[in-house]
Design a protein around this motif. Structure first.
Motif, mmCIF file in Angstrom:
data_model
loop_
_atom_site.group_PDB
_atom_site.id
_atom_site.type_symbol
_atom_site.label_atom_id
_atom_site.label_comp_id
_atom_site.label_asym_id
_atom_site.label_seq_id
_atom_site.Cartn_x
_atom_site.Cartn_y
_atom_site.Cartn_z
ATOM 1 N N ALA A 112 0.834 -1.206 0.000
ATOM 2 C CA ALA A 112 0.000 0.000 0.000
ATOM 3 C C ALA A 112 0.868 1.255 0.000
ATOM 4 N N PHE A 113 1.950 1.223 0.772
ATOM 5 C CA PHE A 113 2.847 2.379 0.803
ATOM 6 C C PHE A 113 3.423 2.676 -0.568
ATOM 7 N N TRP A 114 4.021 1.669 -1.213
ATOM 8 C CA TRP A 114 4.707 1.929 -2.478
ATOM 9 C C TRP A 114 3.738 2.283 -3.598
ATOM 10 N N ALA A 115 2.555 1.684 -3.595
ATOM 11 C CA ALA A 115 1.570 2.041 -4.617
ATOM 12 C C ALA A 115 1.149 3.500 -4.460
ATOM 13 N N ARG A 116 0.889 3.920 -3.226
ATOM 14 C CA ARG A 116 0.469 5.302 -2.987
ATOM 15 C C ARG A 116 1.603 6.278 -3.270
ATOM 16 N N ARG A 117 2.776 5.999 -2.719
ATOM 17 C CA ARG A 117 3.885 6.933 -2.859
ATOM 18 C C ARG A 117 4.273 7.124 -4.320
ATOM 19 N N GLN A 118 4.307 6.039 -5.090
ATOM 20 C CA GLN A 118 4.699 6.183 -6.483
ATOM 21 C C GLN A 118 3.589 6.785 -7.333
ATOM 22 N N ALA A 119 2.345 6.594 -6.951
ATOM 23 C CA ALA A 119 1.262 7.284 -7.650
ATOM 24 C C ALA A 119 1.429 8.794 -7.526
ATOM 25 N N HIS A 120 1.753 9.258 -6.328
ATOM 26 C CA HIS A 120 1.897 10.705 -6.137
ATOM 27 C C HIS A 120 3.232 11.227 -6.659
ATOM 28 N N GLU A 121 4.291 10.473 -6.489
ATOM 29 C CA GLU A 121 5.574 10.864 -7.088
ATOM 30 C C GLU A 121 5.393 11.121 -8.580
ATOM 31 N N THR A 122 4.683 10.234 -9.230
ATOM 32 C CA THR A 122 4.528 10.308 -10.673
ATOM 33 C C THR A 122 3.542 11.398 -11.070
ATOM 34 N N THR A 123 2.493 11.597 -10.278
ATOM 35 C CA THR A 123 1.516 12.648 -10.589
ATOM 36 C C THR A 123 2.150 14.029 -10.497
ATOM 37 N N VAL A 124 2.905 14.271 -9.441
ATOM 38 C CA VAL A 124 3.563 15.577 -9.302
ATOM 39 C C VAL A 124 4.519 15.815 -10.467
ATOM 40 N N HIS A 125 5.276 14.789 -10.842
ATOM 41 C CA HIS A 125 6.230 14.983 -11.930
ATOM 42 C C HIS A 125 5.552 14.986 -13.302
ATOM 43 N N ARG A 126 4.380 14.385 -13.410
ATOM 44 C CA ARG A 126 3.587 14.574 -14.637
ATOM 45 C C ARG A 126 3.214 16.042 -14.793
ATOM 46 N N ALA A 127 2.801 16.679 -13.695
ATOM 47 C CA ALA A 127 2.499 18.105 -13.741
ATOM 48 C C ALA A 127 3.741 18.909 -14.125
ATOM 49 N N ASP A 128 4.906 18.499 -13.624
ATOM 50 C CA ASP A 128 6.154 19.171 -14.000
ATOM 51 C C ASP A 128 6.380 19.067 -15.510
ATOM 52 N N ALA A 129 6.220 17.868 -16.053
ATOM 53 C CA ALA A 129 6.438 17.693 -17.487
ATOM 54 C C ALA A 129 5.462 18.539 -18.293
ATOM 55 N N GLU A 130 4.209 18.570 -17.877
ATOM 56 C CA GLU A 130 3.208 19.346 -18.618
ATOM 57 C C GLU A 130 3.413 20.840 -18.459
ATOM 58 N N SER A 131 4.120 21.261 -17.405
ATOM 59 C CA SER A 131 4.395 22.693 -17.256
ATOM 60 C C SER A 131 5.308 23.204 -18.357
ATOM 61 N N ALA A 132 6.003 22.295 -19.042
ATOM 62 C CA ALA A 132 6.870 22.691 -20.157
ATOM 63 C C ALA A 132 6.082 22.895 -21.445
ATOM 64 N N LEU A 133 4.804 22.565 -21.439
ATOM 65 C CA LEU A 133 3.942 22.743 -22.611
ATOM 66 C C LEU A 133 3.143 24.036 -22.475
ATOM 67 N N SER A 134 2.687 24.567 -23.579
ATOM 68 C CA SER A 134 1.987 25.854 -23.553
ATOM 69 C C SER A 134 0.692 25.792 -22.745
ATOM 70 N N ALA A 135 0.032 24.648 -22.729
ATOM 71 C CA ALA A 135 -1.231 24.523 -21.988
ATOM 72 C C ALA A 135 -1.022 24.405 -20.488
ATOM 73 N N GLY A 136 0.178 24.073 -20.048
ATOM 74 C CA GLY A 136 0.461 23.914 -18.630
ATOM 75 C C GLY A 136 -0.077 22.611 -18.083
ATOM 76 N N PRO A 137 0.075 22.377 -16.781
ATOM 77 C CA PRO A 137 -0.345 21.107 -16.179
ATOM 78 C C PRO A 137 -1.850 20.868 -16.298
ATOM 79 N N GLY A 138 -2.212 19.643 -16.640
ATOM 80 C CA GLY A 138 -3.612 19.264 -16.659
ATOM 81 C C GLY A 138 -4.111 18.984 -15.258
ATOM 82 N N PRO A 139 -5.426 18.748 -15.111
ATOM 83 C CA PRO A 139 -6.011 18.570 -13.780
ATOM 84 C C PRO A 139 -5.602 17.265 -13.123
ATOM 85 N N VAL A 140 -5.684 17.263 -11.812
ATOM 86 C CA VAL A 140 -5.483 16.058 -11.000
ATOM 87 C C VAL A 140 -6.866 15.630 -10.522
#
Length: 245
Positions: A112-140
């Protein structure tokens, strides 16, 4: 959220991260992490995915160091990231519910720990990647955002290593206006203590949708609405960064 929901989020968010990185290109700057380009983001997140995979796949019951950052770039780096992300998802999906391995935050089980932690690790960094696009981060998604706020306030910043401290006791209220959820964060000379709900008076309240709060509390977006003493919200922004080292 349960393990299956976290794994679906991890799968979805990692794919979205890779797609955004491919569209932006590895040379692109990451506005939410000003010292990084997309290549740095992919190398870091891919390293973390492999590090997390090793604990579950190899059963490390004590801290185990990461494998370092690759020198790959371009399409080869994207392929490396996608391969590591897919292996993490597969490893967690196929793991025994009672798998034993090291963790660093409270959780019902290591899986449960690793599933949760990596879900959020990846979501935050998905927002980082999308911040490099003109539309910016999509919704969570709201359920994922609420869960992430809980992890950040009730787990990460409950640790002694949290740098959110104040000589004068202060109280920060965090309110998710679309989820009927609130948290009361007591900031003192010790690690913050967070309670669910409206627990007494607050010096400052930060309110917004769960998704807005998620990105704001991770310092990926401005605070959505601040009432009361704004210095308390600024204290959070100045000292709440969670770093790898």
């Amino acid at each position: 959220m349960d393990i299956a929901e976290h794994l679906r989020a991890l799968d979805r968010e990692g794919r979205a991260l890779a797609d955004a990185a491919a569209r932006a290109g590895t040379d692109a700057k990451v506005p939410t992490c000003p010292d990084w380009q997309i290549r740095d983001l992919l190398r870091h997140t891919g390293m973390v995915h492999r590090w997390a995979t090793a604990f579950v796949a190899e059963g490390h019951t004590a801290y185990h160091p990461d494998g370092g950052l690759p020198e790959l770039d371009g399409d080869a780096l994207l392929d490396w990231f996608r391969t590591g992300h897919a292996r993490l998802v597969d490893t967690l999906t196929q793991a025994r519910p009672d798998v034993e391995c090291w963790t660093f935050l409270p959780a019902p089980s290591p899986l449960a720990f690793w599933a949760r932690r990596q879900a959020h690790e990846t979501t935050v960094h998905r927002a980082d990647a999308e911040s490099a696009l003109s539309a910016g981060p999509g919704p969570v998604p709201a359920d994922l955002a609420v869960d992430g706020v809980e992890e950040l306030l009730l787990a990460f910043h409950a640790r002694r290593k949290s740098r959110v401290r104040s000589d004068e006791p202060r109280v920060l209220r965090v309110r998710a206006t679309d989820a009927d959820r609130a948290w009361t964060v007591r900031i003192t000379q010790d690690a913050p203590v967070t309670e669910r709900g409206d627990a007494g008076a607050a010096d400052c309240e930060v309110a917004g949708s769960a998704a807005q709060l998620y990105l704001a509390l991770w310092n990926r977006a401005p605070m959505p609405s601040v009432t009361g003493d704004a210095a308390v919200a600024e204290l959070w922004r100045a000292h709440s960064a969670v770093t790898w080292s």
